[in-house]
Design an enzyme around this catalytic site. Sequence first.
Site, PDB file in Angstrom:
ATOM      1  NE  ARG A  16      38.889-103.108  45.171  1.00 37.04           N
ATOM      2  CZ  ARG A  16      38.909-101.865  45.642  1.00 37.04           C
ATOM      3  NH1 ARG A  16      39.682-100.945  45.106  1.00 37.04           N
ATOM      4  NH2 ARG A  16      38.167-101.539  46.698  1.00 37.04           N
ATOM      5  CG  ASP A  17      41.379-100.591  48.232  1.00 40.96           C
ATOM      6  OD1 ASP A  17      42.232 -99.959  47.579  1.00 40.96           O
ATOM      7  OD2 ASP A  17      40.523-100.028  48.932  1.00 40.96           O
ATOM      8  CG  HIS A 208      36.600 -98.672  51.838  1.00 37.86           C
ATOM      9  ND1 HIS A 208      36.694 -99.912  51.244  1.00 37.86           N
ATOM     10  CD2 HIS A 208      37.647 -97.968  51.326  1.00 37.86           C
ATOM     11  CE1 HIS A 208      37.715 -99.948  50.424  1.00 37.86           C
ATOM     12  NE2 HIS A 208      38.323 -98.775  50.446  1.00 37.86           N
ATOM     13  CG  HIS A 210      42.219 -95.969  51.931  1.00 31.74           C
ATOM     14  ND1 HIS A 210      43.121 -96.752  51.231  1.00 31.74           N
ATOM     15  CD2 HIS A 210      41.010 -96.231  51.394  1.00 31.74           C
ATOM     16  CE1 HIS A 210      42.459 -97.442  50.306  1.00 31.74           C
ATOM     17  NE2 HIS A 210      41.178 -97.142  50.378  1.00 31.74           N
ATOM     18  CB  CYS A 241      42.741 -95.339  45.001  1.00 32.84           C
ATOM     19  SG  CYS A 241      42.005 -94.990  43.403  1.00 32.84           S
ATOM     20  CG  ASN A 250      42.270-100.433  52.174  1.00 35.40           C
ATOM     21  OD1 ASN A 250      43.042-100.463  51.221  1.00 35.40           O
ATOM     22  ND2 ASN A 250      40.981-100.238  52.034  1.00 35.40           N
TER      23      ASN A 250
HETATM   24  P1  HMG Z   1      37.501 -95.597  29.471  1.00 35.55           P
HETATM   25  O1  HMG Z   1      38.812 -95.484  28.770  1.00 35.55           O
HETATM   26  O2  HMG Z   1      36.668 -94.374  29.659  1.00 35.55           O
HETATM   27  O3  HMG Z   1      36.592 -96.754  28.799  1.00 35.55           O
HETATM   28  O4  HMG Z   1      37.753 -96.276  30.887  1.00 35.55           O
HETATM   29  P2  HMG Z   1      35.981 -96.888  27.386  1.00 35.55           P
HETATM   30  O5  HMG Z   1      34.618 -97.487  27.563  1.00 35.55           O
HETATM   31  O6  HMG Z   1      36.105 -95.610  26.599  1.00 35.55           O
HETATM   32  O7  HMG Z   1      36.928 -97.993  26.693  1.00 35.55           O
HETATM   33  C1  HMG Z   1      38.289 -97.740  26.394  1.00 35.55           C
HETATM   34  C2  HMG Z   1      39.045 -99.050  26.311  1.00 35.55           C
HETATM   35  O8  HMG Z   1      38.994 -99.743  27.569  1.00 35.55           O
HETATM   36  C3  HMG Z   1      38.449-100.034  25.305  1.00 35.55           C
HETATM   37  O9  HMG Z   1      39.524-100.833  24.814  1.00 35.55           O
HETATM   38  C4  HMG Z   1      37.552-100.895  26.134  1.00 35.55           C
HETATM   39  O10 HMG Z   1      37.320-102.160  25.565  1.00 35.55           O
HETATM   40  C5  HMG Z   1      38.380-101.019  27.416  1.00 35.55           C
HETATM   41  P3  HMG Z   1      40.324-100.475  23.458  1.00 35.55           P
HETATM   42  O11 HMG Z   1      39.236-100.415  22.405  1.00 35.55           O
HETATM   43  O12 HMG Z   1      40.965 -99.135  23.673  1.00 35.55           O
HETATM   44  O13 HMG Z   1      41.292-101.606  23.318  1.00 35.55           O
HETATM   45  N1  HMG Z   1      37.542-101.289  28.600  1.00 35.55           N
HETATM   46  C6  HMG Z   1      37.743-102.308  29.449  1.00 35.55           C
HETATM   47  N2  HMG Z   1      38.679-103.279  29.492  1.00 35.55           N
HETATM   48  C7  HMG Z   1      38.585-104.153  30.506  1.00 35.55           C
HETATM   49  N3  HMG Z   1      37.633-104.110  31.475  1.00 35.55           N
HETATM   50  C8  HMG Z   1      36.704-103.159  31.450  1.00 35.55           C
HETATM   51  C9  HMG Z   1      36.741-102.194  30.398  1.00 35.55           C
HETATM   52  N4  HMG Z   1      35.972-101.137  30.114  1.00 35.55           N
HETATM   53  C10 HMG Z   1      36.464-100.588  29.008  1.00 35.55           C
HETATM   54  N5  HMG Z   1      35.777-103.128  32.423  1.00 35.55           N
HETATM   55  C11 HMG Z   1      37.116 -97.493  32.849  1.00 35.55           C
HETATM   56  C12 HMG Z   1      36.692 -96.461  31.810  1.00 35.55           C
HETATM   57  C13 HMG Z   1      36.095 -97.440  33.949  1.00 35.55           C
HETATM   58  C14 HMG Z   1      37.116 -98.853  32.204  1.00 35.55           C
HETATM   59  C15 HMG Z   1      38.540 -97.130  33.349  1.00 35.55           C
HETATM   60  O14 HMG Z   1      38.543 -95.791  33.743  1.00 35.55           O
HETATM   61  C16 HMG Z   1      38.949 -97.990  34.512  1.00 35.55           C
HETATM   62  O15 HMG Z   1      39.179 -99.181  34.355  1.00 35.55           O
HETATM   63  N6  HMG Z   1      39.042 -97.414  35.705  1.00 35.55           N
HETATM   64  C17 HMG Z   1      39.313 -98.210  36.886  1.00 35.55           C
HETATM   65  C18 HMG Z   1      40.021 -97.426  37.898  1.00 35.55           C
HETATM   66  C19 HMG Z   1      40.203 -98.270  39.132  1.00 35.55           C
HETATM   67  O16 HMG Z   1      40.131 -99.482  39.115  1.00 35.55           O
HETATM   68  N7  HMG Z   1      40.476 -97.565  40.241  1.00 35.55           N
HETATM   69  C20 HMG Z   1      40.708 -98.216  41.499  1.00 35.55           C
HETATM   70  C21 HMG Z   1      39.482 -98.798  42.112  1.00 35.55           C
HETATM   71  S1  HMG Z   1      38.447 -97.595  42.927  1.00 35.55           S
HETATM   72  C22 HMG Z   1      39.102 -97.467  44.519  1.00 35.55           C
HETATM   73  O17 HMG Z   1      40.170 -97.937  44.781  1.00 35.55           O
HETATM   74  C23 HMG Z   1      38.272 -96.820  45.593  1.00 35.55           C
HETATM   75  C24 HMG Z   1      37.615 -97.829  46.532  1.00 35.55           C
HETATM   76  O18 HMG Z   1      38.583 -98.654  47.156  1.00 35.55           O
HETATM   77  C25 HMG Z   1      36.812 -97.094  47.623  1.00 35.55           C
HETATM   78  C26 HMG Z   1      37.619 -95.972  48.296  1.00 35.55           C
HETATM   79  O19 HMG Z   1      38.713 -96.242  48.829  1.00 35.55           O
HETATM   80  O20 HMG Z   1      37.083 -94.876  48.292  1.00 35.55           O
HETATM   81  C27 HMG Z   1      36.630 -98.748  45.779  1.00 35.55           C
HETATM   82 MG    MG Z   2      39.764 -98.116  48.873  1.00 34.28          MG
END
Ligand code: HMG
Ligand code: MG
Length: 300
Positions: A16-17, A208, A210, A241, A250
């Site tokens: 994933r990450d 966690h 990086h 990210c 990471n």
């Molecule tokens: P949004 O645009 O605010 O969502 O995104 P929405 O509810 O307004 O919906 C907009 C559209 O997205 C709609 O589709 C929904 O159906 C769709 P449309 O009508 O436009 O066709 N949608 C989805 N589709 C698939 N799966 C879903 C989903 N939810 C809504 N779950 C949202 C909000 C959270 C979905 C978006 O901002 C997003 O996906 N963000 C993810 C970002 C991400 O993955 N970042 C990396 C991971 S975090 C990280 O790496 C840190 C970590 O490792 C720890 C660290 O290192 O600190 C964990």
């Molecule tokens: Mg991370």
Amino acid sequence: MMSLPQSVKIVEVSPRDGLQNEQQIIAVKDKIQLINDLRAAGVKHIEVTGFVSPKWVPQLADASEVVKQLTDDESVSYSALTPNRKGFEAAIHAGIKEVAVFTAASETFNQKNINCGIDESFERFSPIFEQAKQHDIKVRGYVSCALGCPYEGDIDTEQVANVSEKLFAMGCYEISLGDTIGVGTPLKAQRMFSQVAKRIPTNSLAVHFHDTYGQALANILACIQEGARIIDASVAGIGGCPYAPGASGNVSTEDVVYMLHGMGINTGIDIDKLIVAGKNISQVLGRSGNSRAAKAYSSS
Ligand code: HMG
Ligand code: MG
């Protein structure tokens, strides 16, 4: 110095990450190969994908397919990121038994990463906790920017503790403290960990890191001395990210395992097989991995 543990739990986040930040699309079969290589090395906790918006993270658009193709293995716990109800429902429909919700100690990072503020993120998680209880699904929680934010700079450790405590109270069984952009140094990491540990039992706290500034191993050791027993890592040090400018990979699992085994701390992981896992995914990605231990093993 606090006594060292006999063993620690490693949570492998590379599928994933590690892969979420890759530009080239990685085939499902290569993701499955990575997960199976990790299993073969004895890794017991693997974060396999994220049920996030494919518009935001195209690399994980195949989340359902990846989960459907996982090899059944009672001894391994597979988990997936779920930012909201939609993601959670897709995850359980695909067959996942553990999910992770993710928020941050920084308002700005949260806006950029999940398009909502901290309080709103809790509201979005509420239905996840309700349904998780009904379906007997474990929920992990991430707190990003625990040691600094790419947009806001320094982050108050009290805020990290508050957000962590809230996630724990909502029902997370484990909280992972994320140094998202790898800016932490050992004493800061130690202080942050101990601040959070005043509110949450250390056996429910993961770290966690990086490795942007090469501090991750030192930070891990510093946190172990404060009682940390759960460590997130990514084979070959892949990761980053897409919404955290400057975040590099990471900490590499090979380096963590090498350090821990060298200190007599058990991980249950076979380092030789782990190095194979790292080499295989590095080959898919067309570059050499970031693990110093893997490079040293290859040349010895
Ligand atoms: P949004 O645009 O605010 O969502 O995104 P929405 O509810 O307004 O919906 C907009 C559209 O997205 C709609 O589709 C929904 O159906 C769709 P449309 O009508 O436009 O066709 N949608 C989805 N589709 C698939 N799966 C879903 C989903 N939810 C809504 N779950 C949202 C909000 C959270 C979905 C978006 O901002 C997003 O996906 N963000 C993810 C970002 C991400 O993955 N970042 C990396 C991971 S975090 C990280 O790496 C840190 C970590 O490792 C720890 C660290 O290192 O600190 C964990
Ligand atoms: Mg991370």
